[in-house]
Design an enzyme around this catalytic site. Sequence first.
Site, PDB file in Angstrom:
ATOM      1  N   THR A 257       0.862  -1.189   0.000  1.00 34.63           N
ATOM      2  CA  THR A 257       0.000   0.000   0.000  1.00 34.63           C
ATOM      3  C   THR A 257       0.892   1.230   0.000  1.00 34.63           C
ATOM      4  OG1 THR A 257      -1.798  -1.157   1.138  1.00 34.63           O
ATOM      5  CG2 THR A 257      -1.800   1.248   1.264  1.00 34.63           C
TER       6      THR A 257
ATOM      7  N   ILE B  34       4.882  -1.154   2.970  1.00 33.47           N
ATOM      8  CA  ILE B  34       4.621   0.266   2.751  1.00 33.47           C
ATOM      9  C   ILE B  34       5.412   0.711   1.524  1.00 33.47           C
ATOM     10  CG2 ILE B  34       4.958   2.590   3.672  1.00 33.47           C
ATOM     11  CD1 ILE B  34       2.641   1.115   4.996  1.00 33.47           C
ATOM     12  N   LYS B  35       4.697   1.206   0.515  1.00 26.62           N
ATOM     13  CA  LYS B  35       5.357   1.638  -0.727  1.00 26.62           C
ATOM     14  C   LYS B  35       5.741   3.105  -0.630  1.00 26.62           C
ATOM     15  CE  LYS B  35       4.230   0.249  -4.977  1.00 26.62           C
ATOM     16  NZ  LYS B  35       3.354   0.014  -6.156  1.00 26.62           N
ATOM     17  N   LEU B  36       6.985   3.364  -0.975  1.00 28.34           N
ATOM     18  CA  LEU B  36       7.526   4.724  -0.970  1.00 28.34           C
ATOM     19  C   LEU B  36       8.300   4.954  -2.259  1.00 28.34           C
ATOM     20  CD1 LEU B  36       8.964   4.340   2.606  1.00 28.34           C
ATOM     21  CD2 LEU B  36       7.289   6.103   2.046  1.00 28.34           C
TER      22      LEU B  36
ATOM     23  N   VAL C  69       2.286   5.145   0.095  1.00 26.17           N
ATOM     24  CA  VAL C  69       2.219   6.451   0.749  1.00 26.17           C
ATOM     25  C   VAL C  69       1.942   7.506  -0.322  1.00 26.17           C
ATOM     26  CG1 VAL C  69       3.700   8.206   1.839  1.00 26.17           C
ATOM     27  CG2 VAL C  69       3.662   5.860   2.735  1.00 26.17           C
TER      28      VAL C  69
END
Length: 318
Positions: free
Chosen positions: A95, A131-133, A97
């Site tokens: 998911t 967590i995608k950044l 950011v």
Amino acid sequence: MANTLEQLKAFTTIVADTGDIEAIKRYQPEDATTNPSLILKASEIPEYSALIENAIDWAKSQSDVLAQQIEDAGDKLAVNIGLEILKIVPGRISTEVDARLSFDKEGSIAKAHKLIKLYQEAGIDKSRILIKLASTWEGICAAKQLEQEGINCNLTLLFSFAQARACAEAGVYLISPFVGRILDWYKKDTGLEYSATDDPGVVSVTSIYDYYKRHGFNTVVMGASFRNTGEIIELAGCDRLTIGPALLEELQNSTTPIVQKLLPATEVVAPEAEMTEAQFRWEFNEDPMAVEKLAEGIRNFAIDQGKLEVMLKEKLSS
């Protein structure tokens, strides 16, 4: 003979690059990845209307301020779609950011904490979340801190060796080096056509994979952003590949034999000293393709986030 997709699964973990639950059911991937563009697309699927209404109701319960409600509804919707996907995939959901935080380390960390909290409140442990950044210096620094807290990250919009090296040195769990978007740039820049073997995106991911394995980095390499099945077949053996539904279908309907192309190193040597911020910025800046594609990717994700928020604002105001 097994179809090409099943053959590929023998060498590589397959991840679905979609928010479409029916597509995920069809191809039985291990994990799934989403991004603002995919969330926007998924929000237009009629079956997801209940997830949107739930996000709207939750946002209204959290604040009376419209701007905050819009932000909260966007976060909750991304998590709601992730929760539905986690009912199907045995592994993890990525998911993302908000892309507008790509140059804000502290803002990215705060958003990651919020997303993890929303998943935990729904009974999902952080071990099932990535967590995608964006792979900016600030995004990589945010990921380094989150990893130290036990929150695993997926660094996306990765187009250069400098980004890949910095991610590995930061102890990031997983990177998503883009293949197709690199090819797009080179085709436009040179006017040439490339075979799958010579594809600049394939060459980039292969060199990153080889560097990681040769130097003993544990960061997972997950090739992303494919334009054709030839690119995918050339990367058989990569740790993971995240593939959209159209190409998953093409692989499933094919019986092209697969040979493992990427192989782990036979010996490991110590890596170089870690890059400084100045080194990273200089090396990244030396690659015009990476500079252009990272900036474009961030802008486009932000545009789609904005479109999603317009839809949410209308529903919140009605």
